[in-house]
Write an enzyme that holds these catalytic residues in place. Structure first.
Site, short mmCIF file in Angstrom:
data_model
loop_
_atom_site.label_atom_id
_atom_site.label_comp_id
_atom_site.label_asym_id
_atom_site.label_seq_id
_atom_site.Cartn_x
_atom_site.Cartn_y
_atom_site.Cartn_z
N ASP A 67 0.81 -1.22 0.00
CA ASP A 67 0.00 0.00 0.00
C ASP A 67 0.84 1.28 0.00
O ASP A 67 2.06 1.24 0.19
CB ASP A 67 -0.97 0.00 1.20
CG ASP A 67 -0.32 -0.52 2.49
OD1 ASP A 67 0.93 -0.54 2.56
OD2 ASP A 67 -1.05 -0.89 3.40
N ASN A 136 -7.77 -2.81 14.32
CA ASN A 136 -9.15 -3.01 13.86
C ASN A 136 -9.26 -4.17 12.85
O ASN A 136 -10.29 -4.36 12.23
CB ASN A 136 -9.72 -1.72 13.24
CG ASN A 136 -8.99 -1.31 11.97
OD1 ASN A 136 -8.07 -1.98 11.52
ND2 ASN A 136 -9.42 -0.20 11.38
N HIS A 138 -7.42 -4.56 10.08
CA HIS A 138 -7.08 -4.31 8.67
C HIS A 138 -5.80 -5.04 8.27
O HIS A 138 -4.90 -5.25 9.08
CB HIS A 138 -7.03 -2.81 8.34
CG HIS A 138 -5.84 -2.06 8.85
ND1 HIS A 138 -5.94 -0.79 9.40
CD2 HIS A 138 -4.52 -2.35 8.90
CE1 HIS A 138 -4.75 -0.37 9.74
NE2 HIS A 138 -3.87 -1.30 9.45
N GLU A 143 -9.76 -1.75 5.27
CA GLU A 143 -10.40 -1.48 6.54
C GLU A 143 -11.65 -2.36 6.71
O GLU A 143 -12.12 -2.95 5.73
CB GLU A 143 -10.81 0.01 6.58
CG GLU A 143 -9.64 0.99 6.48
CD GLU A 143 -8.85 1.16 7.79
OE1 GLU A 143 -8.74 0.19 8.58
OE2 GLU A 143 -8.34 2.26 8.01
C1 F6R Z 1 1.42 -1.39 6.13
C2 F6R Z 1 0.19 -2.17 6.23
C3 F6R Z 1 -0.62 -2.17 7.48
C4 F6R Z 1 0.21 -2.45 8.73
C5 F6R Z 1 -0.67 -2.38 9.97
C6 F6R Z 1 0.14 -2.61 11.24
O1 F6R Z 1 2.00 -1.53 4.86
O2 F6R Z 1 -0.17 -2.79 5.28
O3 F6R Z 1 -1.65 -3.13 7.37
O4 F6R Z 1 0.80 -3.72 8.61
O5 F6R Z 1 -1.28 -1.14 10.05
O6 F6R Z 1 1.03 -1.55 11.41
P1 F6R Z 1 2.16 -1.58 12.52
O7 F6R Z 1 3.12 -2.63 12.11
O8 F6R Z 1 2.78 -0.20 12.47
O9 F6R Z 1 1.49 -1.89 13.81
#
Ligand code: F6R
Length: 244
Positions: A67, A136, A138, A143
């Site tokens: 992403d 959450n 994701h 989301e």
């Molecule tokens: C980032 C991504 C997100 C993160 C998620 C956890 O490229 O795809 O899904 O993996 O938000 O983020 P952290 O590792 O910062 O807790």
């Protein structure tokens, strides 16, 4: 889903690293799906160390990031492009042709989403996809409520995600409210998936991912339907799992 429990973040990064190296050394033209955020930092550090000590070569790999934020310049420290080049692509001397990050600055988002999907297909699909998880549920920036049949698409970030991710920006106002992300179906098309989860703040999310209902309201639950998923989780993240 196979769950590998490890003591702490260091052990989690080491395990993730072993998966990476195994796929890299057993696949002719390995294609990796990569995540950003806090979770995979340790994995990237280990791989860069390995390269610096000349223990591994990375010239035959291809990568696709999950992403990118919409509207951030490539040299903005909050952009995933910047994150990946700083931490991984530059230190490993990867050629631009080897790496792919969705373009959050494109004038035509439909075209960019289509192009990204096509590029993944042309590479022969993703051999090993690394994922982190949002509190959450994701994965990527898909989301809660995202269709399981989604491909690369544009998303409006939820308040909760914006709140959590604003830590990567100097001011809250800089935090984008949209992103471009591989869809759930794109992720599920990977041959193998490794989900990395650490910390007590992710314990509820991990429980729902593994033990909860499979529902679009909790995107990571879809992973129960993939035949080759390994979860690497530390003791704190496993605190709420039934079988302790
Ligand atoms: C980032 C991504 C997100 C993160 C998620 C956890 O490229 O795809 O899904 O993996 O938000 O983020 P952290 O590792 O910062 O807790």
């Amino acid at each position: 889903m196979k769950v590998i429990r490890v003591d702490d973040y260091e052990a989690l990064s080491k395990k993730a690293y072993e998966f990476f190296i195994h796929t890299m050394n057993t696949t002719e033209q390995p294609v990796f799906g990569l995540a950003t955020g806090s979770t995979p930092k340790g994995l990237y550090e280990l791989l860069v160390d390995e390269y610096k000590q000349k223990k591994q070569v990375f010239e035959h790999i291809q990568t696709f990031n999950l992403d990118e934020y919409v509207g951030l310049a490539k040299d903005h420290p909050g952009s995933y492009y910047y994150y990946m080049y700083e931490r991984f692509f530059n230190p490993l001397n990867l050629d631009q042709k080897q790496v792919n990050v969705p373009n959050g600055l494109t004038p035509n988002f439909d075209e960019e989403c289509e192009r990204y999907e096509q590029k993944i297909a042309e590479a022969g699909g993703i051999d090993l996809q690394f994922l982190g998880i949002g509190v959450n549920g994701h994965i990527g920036f898909n989301e809660p409520g995202t269709s399981f049949s989604s491909r690369t698409h544009i998303v409006e970030l939820t308040k909760s995600t914006m709140e959590v991710n604003s830590r990567f920006f100097e001011t809250k106002e800089e935090m984008p409210n949209k992103a471009i992300t591989m869809g759930i179906k794109s992720i599920m098309g990977s041959k193998e998936i490794v989900l990395l989860v650490n910390g007590e703040h992710k314990a509820e999310a991990l429980k729902q991912t593994i033990e909860g209902n499979v529902t679009e309201d909790f995107p990571a639950s879809v992973l129960q339907k993939h035949p080759h998923v390994t979860v690497i989780a530390d003791t704190d993240a496993c605190k709420k799992l039934q079988a302790q």
